[in-house]
Design an enzyme around this catalytic site. Structure first.
Site, PDB file in Angstrom:
ATOM      1  N   ARG A 156       0.652  -5.210   3.549  1.00 49.61           N
ATOM      2  CA  ARG A 156      -0.581  -5.629   4.213  1.00 49.61           C
ATOM      3  C   ARG A 156      -0.858  -7.087   3.881  1.00 49.61           C
ATOM      4  NH1 ARG A 156      -5.861  -1.791   3.818  1.00 49.61           N
ATOM      5  NH2 ARG A 156      -6.020  -2.359   1.641  1.00 49.61           N
ATOM      6  N   ASP A 202     -16.704  -0.202  -0.725  1.00 51.90           N
ATOM      7  CA  ASP A 202     -15.373  -0.658  -1.179  1.00 51.90           C
ATOM      8  C   ASP A 202     -14.463  -0.969   0.002  1.00 51.90           C
ATOM      9  OD1 ASP A 202     -15.738   2.283  -1.074  1.00 51.90           O
ATOM     10  OD2 ASP A 202     -13.557   2.302  -1.211  1.00 51.90           O
ATOM     11  N   LYS A 216       0.854  -1.199   0.000  1.00 53.86           N
ATOM     12  CA  LYS A 216       0.000   0.000   0.000  1.00 53.86           C
ATOM     13  C   LYS A 216       0.886   1.242   0.000  1.00 53.86           C
ATOM     14  CE  LYS A 216      -3.818   2.065   2.640  1.00 53.86           C
ATOM     15  NZ  LYS A 216      -4.793   1.822   3.716  1.00 53.86           N
TER      16      LYS A 216
HETATM   17  P1  AMP Z   1      -9.949   4.793   0.782  1.00 52.92           P
HETATM   18  O1  AMP Z   1     -10.658   5.981   1.322  1.00 52.92           O
HETATM   19  O2  AMP Z   1      -8.590   4.551   1.388  1.00 52.92           O
HETATM   20  O3  AMP Z   1     -10.787   3.568   0.801  1.00 52.92           O
HETATM   21  O4  AMP Z   1      -9.631   5.114  -0.758  1.00 52.92           O
HETATM   22  C1  AMP Z   1     -10.638   5.341  -1.700  1.00 52.92           C
HETATM   23  C2  AMP Z   1     -10.059   5.285  -3.082  1.00 52.92           C
HETATM   24  O5  AMP Z   1      -9.087   6.306  -3.271  1.00 52.92           O
HETATM   25  C3  AMP Z   1      -9.360   3.968  -3.415  1.00 52.92           C
HETATM   26  O6  AMP Z   1      -9.617   3.681  -4.768  1.00 52.92           O
HETATM   27  C4  AMP Z   1      -7.908   4.310  -3.182  1.00 52.92           C
HETATM   28  O7  AMP Z   1      -7.053   3.466  -3.921  1.00 52.92           O
HETATM   29  C5  AMP Z   1      -7.851   5.747  -3.691  1.00 52.92           C
HETATM   30  N1  AMP Z   1      -6.735   6.515  -3.119  1.00 52.92           N
HETATM   31  C6  AMP Z   1      -6.570   6.899  -1.829  1.00 52.92           C
HETATM   32  N2  AMP Z   1      -5.423   7.598  -1.690  1.00 52.92           N
HETATM   33  C7  AMP Z   1      -4.852   7.661  -2.905  1.00 52.92           C
HETATM   34  C8  AMP Z   1      -3.630   8.254  -3.424  1.00 52.92           C
HETATM   35  N3  AMP Z   1      -2.787   8.930  -2.643  1.00 52.92           N
HETATM   36  N4  AMP Z   1      -3.388   8.098  -4.744  1.00 52.92           N
HETATM   37  C9  AMP Z   1      -4.228   7.442  -5.551  1.00 52.92           C
HETATM   38  N5  AMP Z   1      -5.368   6.865  -5.135  1.00 52.92           N
HETATM   39  C10 AMP Z   1      -5.685   6.981  -3.826  1.00 52.92           C
HETATM   40 MG    MG Z   2     -10.598   1.686   0.450  1.00 52.89          MG
END
Ligand code: AMP
Ligand code: MG
Length: 489
Positions: A181, A255, A118
């Site tokens: 992870r 998700d 990650k």
């Molecule tokens: P999360 O809130 O961590 O579940 O992330 C929601 C979405 O945003 C997922 O598709 C993650 O892969 C994407 N995401 C979160 N942070 C980043 C980042 N720094 N760069 C690219 N995608 C991100």
């Molecule tokens: Mg997520």
């Protein structure tokens, strides 16, 4: 599981790439992007050993390069997973925007474990993001996921954090890191929604059968109805466990709900201190959608989205498919309530059942809220002391409640020792208190991981007696500012 490649071994790794065999809509071949100066920050030797890995061989520069994404282990086929999701109720296409699945490792018990990096760089799904992660949030995920595991709650695990030697831009430049992870899988409700959105029933069926074989070996993998019921029961068990320890996931988007029944995606999660069912920590959860007390109904809402995705597999006839979904979703609340009450009975030391128990427990919770009492400590006082002379039972809203509990306990055939034993196993003494976590992470970001390791150690046996007034078991001092947590870290 079937895999097209033969397992490959190095440092104990036994790689398979079974997810890569699923239909192509579910993944995009993507290597981790190399970083400037990989450096190991923390490594989980115990977890490595339990996975059949060789810890000594993993603490080498070569393996640090693997954990940072600079070297791709032989036998892996790194990929970004595609999925959709309802984020705060709104449907959208997502996918791993900053992670890659290296493959699945086979543990000594023959179970498969996803090994995911990650913060490993941009992917097809990164949208505007940089694909990277900051050190503080990755250490936070490491700490809290390992604390959850020690609490006995299903969760993804953390094997290593490697610093990248690069900065990531957030509100200010922050040191970057990659987290390794380990999870039973990363298949989400949103993965099923992705297949449904493509109206690709063959892919949907392949995903269901794959998921059933990995997570629900007790059912016929072709039986979508049994699959849904099993998935629902797993989520009920998980959320009851969260409620038991005052855990607030913070971003229960579809998700972020894993079919395995593990807690995944530690973003804005945090543990409640003073009991308040409306507690929210996330800076963006203005409506309190993911507040402590809303978690059971949000899990049901997410399961309704799973059922929608699975409709074509429940029955070719849409009406009878919908009837099946509605009937089972209709059973959710009673099933949840039953398990929640059983859990709360144990927490309060009620080892048999009486009709008035639900009311007695609710009065306790209401009293705790009115008194502003600390959730973890109050239950622990109940478990380990006579309580009557201890705050918050000696005064205020709980003073009249306590004698009624004593009377209730006197009516059960079990001894007080038996009740205390059960309570101590259900009521942790040490949880990842926000003020402790934040202080340890601030030090670690500045290069000193002493407090981080102390806290990690204390969290590894959360039900043991931590000793009188051990600071790690105490609530935050009065006046401590409320913790605010963030997504997109
Ligand atoms: P999360 O809130 O961590 O579940 O992330 C929601 C979405 O945003 C997922 O598709 C993650 O892969 C994407 N995401 C979160 N942070 C980043 C980042 N720094 N760069 C690219 N995608 C991100
Ligand atoms: Mg997520």
């Amino acid at each position: 599981m079937s895999g097209t490649t033969e397992p490959t071994r190095q440092a104990g790794w036994i790689w398979k790439n079974t997810y890569a065999d699923l239909p192509s809509i579910f993944h995009e071949s993507t290597p981790p992007r190399p970083v400037a100066r990989p450096e190991q920050v923390v490594f989980n030797g115990k977890l490595a050993t339990s996975l059949g890995l060789d810890p000594a061989a993993l603490e080498t520069p070569e393996q640090t390069a693997v954990f940072a994404g600079n070297q791709v282990p032989e036998g892996t086929q790194p990929l970004a997973q595609a999925y959709a999701g309802h984020q705060f109720g709104h449907f959208t296409g997502l996918g791993d925007g900053r992670a890659v699945l290296l493959g699945e490792h086979t543990a000594p018990d023959c179970r498969l474990w996803d090994i995911q990096l990650k913060g490993s760089g941009r992917t097809r799904f990164s949208r505007g993001g940089d694909g990277r992660a900051a050190l503080g949030p990755m250490l936070r995920e490491y700490l809290i996921s390992e604390a959850m595991a020690a609490l006995g709650i299903p969760t993804s695990r953390s094997l290593a954090v490697a610093a990248t030697g690069e900065h990531v831009m957030r509100d200010e430049p922050k040191p970057g890191a990659v987290l390794t992870r380990v999870a039973a899988s990363h298949i989400r409700v949103g993965t099923f929604q992705w297949a449904a959105a493509h109206q690709d029933t063959a892919a949907l069926r392949a995903l269901m059968e794959y998921t059933a074989k990995r997570h629900f070996p007790e059912i016929d993998p072709e039986d979508a109805r049994a699959f849904f019921i099993a998935a629902m029961n797993r989520q009920i068990e998980l959320v009851v466990d969260w409620m038991r320890v005052g855990f607030i996931h913070g971003v229960m988007n579809t998700d972020n709900m894993a079919l395995s029944g593990e807690t995944i995606d530690y973003g804005p999660c945090a543990f409640m201190d003073a009991y308040d069912p409306d507690t929210v920590f996330s800076s963006i959860d203005h409506g309190g959608r993911y507040a402590y007390a809303n978690q059971p109904s949000i899990a049901r809402w997410n399961l309704a989205r799973l059922a929608e995705a699975l409709l074509p597999l429940f029955d070719e006839d849409r009406a009878s498919a919908a009837d099946f979904a509605n009937e089972n979703l209709g059973n959710y609340e009673a099933a949840f309530q039953k398990q929640w009450l059983a859990m709360m009975r144990t927490k309060t030391g009620l080892l048999n059942e009486e009709d008035g128990d639900a009311a007695l427990i609710q009065e306790f919770l209401d009293g705790m809220r009115a008194a502003g009492a600390d959730f973890t400590r109050t239950f622990r006082i109940l478990a380990t002391t006579d309580a009557a002379d201890e705050p918050p039972f000696d005064d205020g809203p709980l003073r009249d409640w306590h004698p009624r509990r004593v009377e209730r306990l006197s009516r059960q055939p079990h001894s007080l020792e038996e009740a205390r034993h059960a309570m101590c196993a259900a009521n942790p003494a040490v949880i990842p208190r926000n003020h402790r976590v934040e202080a340890a992470l601030a030090d670690a970001e500045a290069g000193d991981t002493t407090a981080f390791h102390e806290l990690l150690e204390a969290l590894s046996s959360p039900y043991d007696d931590p000793g009188d007034n051990n600071p790690l078991a105490l609530p935050p001092p009065p006046g401590t500012p409320k913790c605010v947590t963030f997504c997109g870290t």
